[in-house]
Design an enzyme around this catalytic site. Structure first.
Site, PDB file in Angstrom:
ATOM      1  N   CYS A   3       0.841  -1.193   0.000  1.00 30.64           N
ATOM      2  CA  CYS A   3       0.000   0.000   0.000  1.00 30.64           C
ATOM      3  C   CYS A   3       0.879   1.248   0.000  1.00 30.64           C
ATOM      4  O   CYS A   3       1.676   1.453   0.935  1.00 30.64           O
ATOM      5  CB  CYS A   3      -0.914   0.001   1.226  1.00 30.64           C
ATOM      6  SG  CYS A   3      -1.884   1.510   1.414  1.00 30.64           S
ATOM      7  N   CYS A  11      -1.348   6.958   6.028  1.00 35.07           N
ATOM      8  CA  CYS A  11      -2.458   6.201   6.609  1.00 35.07           C
ATOM      9  C   CYS A  11      -1.910   4.934   7.235  1.00 35.07           C
ATOM     10  O   CYS A  11      -1.242   4.138   6.556  1.00 35.07           O
ATOM     11  CB  CYS A  11      -3.501   5.858   5.550  1.00 35.07           C
ATOM     12  SG  CYS A  11      -4.877   4.857   6.189  1.00 35.07           S
ATOM     13  N   CYS A  14      -4.524   0.239   8.527  1.00 31.45           N
ATOM     14  CA  CYS A  14      -4.288  -1.200   8.379  1.00 31.45           C
ATOM     15  C   CYS A  14      -2.983  -1.542   9.093  1.00 31.45           C
ATOM     16  O   CYS A  14      -1.896  -1.482   8.507  1.00 31.45           O
ATOM     17  CB  CYS A  14      -4.225  -1.581   6.906  1.00 31.45           C
ATOM     18  SG  CYS A  14      -5.781  -1.369   6.023  1.00 31.45           S
ATOM     19  N   CYS A  87      -7.492   3.449  -2.061  1.00 30.91           N
ATOM     20  CA  CYS A  87      -7.292   2.480  -0.978  1.00 30.91           C
ATOM     21  C   CYS A  87      -7.520   1.048  -1.475  1.00 30.91           C
ATOM     22  O   CYS A  87      -8.594   0.712  -1.991  1.00 30.91           O
ATOM     23  CB  CYS A  87      -8.250   2.791   0.167  1.00 30.91           C
ATOM     24  SG  CYS A  87      -8.218   1.575   1.507  1.00 30.91           S
ATOM     25  N   GLN A 211     -22.143  -6.619   7.828  1.00 27.45           N
ATOM     26  CA  GLN A 211     -20.727  -6.941   7.953  1.00 27.45           C
ATOM     27  C   GLN A 211     -19.917  -6.287   6.832  1.00 27.45           C
ATOM     28  O   GLN A 211     -20.376  -6.160   5.689  1.00 27.45           O
ATOM     29  CB  GLN A 211     -20.531  -8.452   7.919  1.00 27.45           C
ATOM     30  CG  GLN A 211     -21.232  -9.209   9.043  1.00 27.45           C
ATOM     31  CD  GLN A 211     -20.501  -9.102  10.369  1.00 27.45           C
ATOM     32  OE1 GLN A 211     -19.510  -8.379  10.501  1.00 27.45           O
ATOM     33  NE2 GLN A 211     -20.993  -9.807  11.367  1.00 27.45           N
ATOM     34  N   GLU A 261     -34.266  -6.796  17.721  1.00 27.86           N
ATOM     35  CA  GLU A 261     -33.308  -5.745  17.394  1.00 27.86           C
ATOM     36  C   GLU A 261     -33.862  -4.410  17.879  1.00 27.86           C
ATOM     37  O   GLU A 261     -35.064  -4.171  17.809  1.00 27.86           O
ATOM     38  CB  GLU A 261     -33.085  -5.725  15.876  1.00 27.86           C
ATOM     39  CG  GLU A 261     -32.393  -4.503  15.308  1.00 27.86           C
ATOM     40  CD  GLU A 261     -30.983  -4.340  15.822  1.00 27.86           C
ATOM     41  OE1 GLU A 261     -30.621  -3.196  16.149  1.00 27.86           O
ATOM     42  OE2 GLU A 261     -30.255  -5.355  15.905  1.00 27.86           O
ATOM     43  N   ASN A 304     -25.188 -11.969  18.152  1.00 24.93           N
ATOM     44  CA  ASN A 304     -24.151 -11.277  17.389  1.00 24.93           C
ATOM     45  C   ASN A 304     -24.026  -9.867  17.946  1.00 24.93           C
ATOM     46  O   ASN A 304     -24.415  -8.889  17.307  1.00 24.93           O
ATOM     47  CB  ASN A 304     -24.507 -11.254  15.903  1.00 24.93           C
ATOM     48  CG  ASN A 304     -23.435 -10.599  15.053  1.00 24.93           C
ATOM     49  OD1 ASN A 304     -22.259 -10.629  15.382  1.00 24.93           O
ATOM     50  ND2 ASN A 304     -23.840  -9.989  13.954  1.00 24.93           N
ATOM     51  N   CYS A 331     -17.164 -10.191  17.442  1.00 22.34           N
ATOM     52  CA  CYS A 331     -16.109  -9.408  16.799  1.00 22.34           C
ATOM     53  C   CYS A 331     -15.044  -8.989  17.801  1.00 22.34           C
ATOM     54  O   CYS A 331     -14.145  -8.218  17.479  1.00 22.34           O
ATOM     55  CB  CYS A 331     -16.694  -8.172  16.110  1.00 22.34           C
ATOM     56  SG  CYS A 331     -17.531  -7.028  17.236  1.00 22.34           S
TER      57      CYS A 331
END
Length: 373
Positions: A3, A11, A14, A87, A211, A261, A304, A331
């Site tokens: 990158c 940046c 990541c 990106c 997601q 929800e 979740n 997550c």
């Protein structure tokens, strides 16, 4: 993956950029295994991999620069715009759409918001791509001052990007570090983006959660479906159901499924998907996930939750309930381990890592828990 932005130091989002993909994946599995080591008798399935690049289905771009030279990307240490239109983790369809969007900002004279000066209108551009290449675009504005100009010039943008299915304006008048506000103004006839995942179509409205990695999201849903089908429960609750991804995937003949929800728009989208699919035994309700339990508890539950996890209240409710099995999609393995420890009667049987976020240390992990006597 290489990158130029990372190599230039502009940046560093990541954090694992430049690390070989196999090493990234091994590190994530080792991290999960360490946190979940108290459940050594659980079976670990092979990790689910991802494409290391062009995997993100959404671009959350901060707008900087000027009307005539806008930047779409992030802000630097001085809160000035850094352009990241190239990106490499963004899906190709997203990258291709960003230059026409930048041109539209100039055409409609949308003044980028200057954070230090607290002046300007356009704060963020939020772009999502469906599996079939359709796009949902949201302009996050400080006020309605430029709304008329956006409407006036929108036909030109739709001509330049015919794959645009949904366009809206989100209003964020406050000066604070969030991506969007509470008010959404639709600008197109369609107000939801159809996300087709094999035999299931999910409807994604502005602000609804989906997601980040479509391919790995499909893998998550397929794994949950396989585990639930194996258990063959007559009733399933999907807590934190969002637009109904898990609920709709585990639906089947003779099985009652209820999704719960807090977001009313997400529930509305889930109901639309269920109706289109003709799933009479699938229902969705706006409510608190902690409502599960008591005499009406289902045979199985899917959870979740956000990064904070289930929390003590819901863990206690599940622990005290008659629920026989839980599919937990997390997550954040740290909060997952804490929640598992709070539910000793529900024992982890199978665990699988899903690499939802290549080039970063983040990942998803799914656990099948079954009640022990």
């Amino acid at each position: 993956m290489q990158c130029d932005y990372f190599d230039a130091g502009v940046c560093r989002s990541c954090t694992l950029m430049g690390v070989e993909y196999d090493a990234q994946l091994a590190g994530k599995v080792a991290h999960a295994e360490s946190l979940l080591s108290p459940w050594a008798d659980a079976m670990w399935l092979p990790p689910m991999t991802s494409r290391p690049e062009a995997f993100r289905n959404k671009a959350k771009m901060v707008v900087g620069g000027t009307v005539d030279a806008p930047t779409l990307g992030i802000l630097d240490g001085d809160r000035r715009g850094v352009d990241l239109r190239g990106c490499g983790v963004l899906a190709e369809g997203l990258r291709a759409a960003l230059p026409p969007i930048a041109a539209f900002i100039t055409l409609a004279r949308l003044e980028p918001y200057d954070v230090p000066a607290r002046r300007g209108e356009l704060k963020n551009v939020l772009l999502t791509e469906s599996p079939d290449g359709r796009l949902m675009l949201r302009f996050v504005l400080r006020s309605t001052e430029s709304l008329a100009r956006i409407r006036k010039h929108l036909p030109a943008l739709l001509d330049a990007l015919p794959q645009l299915a949904v366009v809206s304006v989100n209003l964020l008048p406050e000066h604070k570090a969030v991506l969007e506000g509470e008010v959404e103004v639709p600008l197109t006839a369609d107000e939801s983006l159809a996300m087709r995942l094999d035999d299931v179509v999910l409807h994604l409205r502005p602000g609804s959660f989906f997601q980040t990695n479509t391919d790995v999201a499909a893998d998550l849903y397929h794994q949950a479906r396989a585990w639930v089908d194996e258990l063959a429960p007559a009733s399933v609750w999907d807590l934190y159901c969002g637009v109904g991804g898990f609920a709709l995937h585990v639906a089947g003949p003779g099985r009652r499924v209820l999704g719960i929800e807090t977001s009313a728009p997400a529930v509305e989208s889930a109901r639309l998907s269920a109706a289109e699919a003709g799933l009479a035994d699938v229902a969705f309700e706006v409510g608190d996930a902690t409502a599960v339990g008591g005499a009406d508890a289902p045979d199985a539950v899917i959870v979740n939750p956000p990064r904070r996890g289930l929390g003590p209240e819901l863990c206690a409710t599940l622990e005290a309930s008659s629920v026989g099995a839980v599919v937990y999609s997390s997550c954040n393995a740290v909060s997952l381990a804490r929640d598992l420890a709070a539910m000793p009667s529900l024992r982890p049987r199978r665990i699988r890592v899903f690499d939802m976020f290549p080039q970063t240390e983040h990942y998803e992990v799914m656990v099948l828990l079954e009640r022990v006597s």
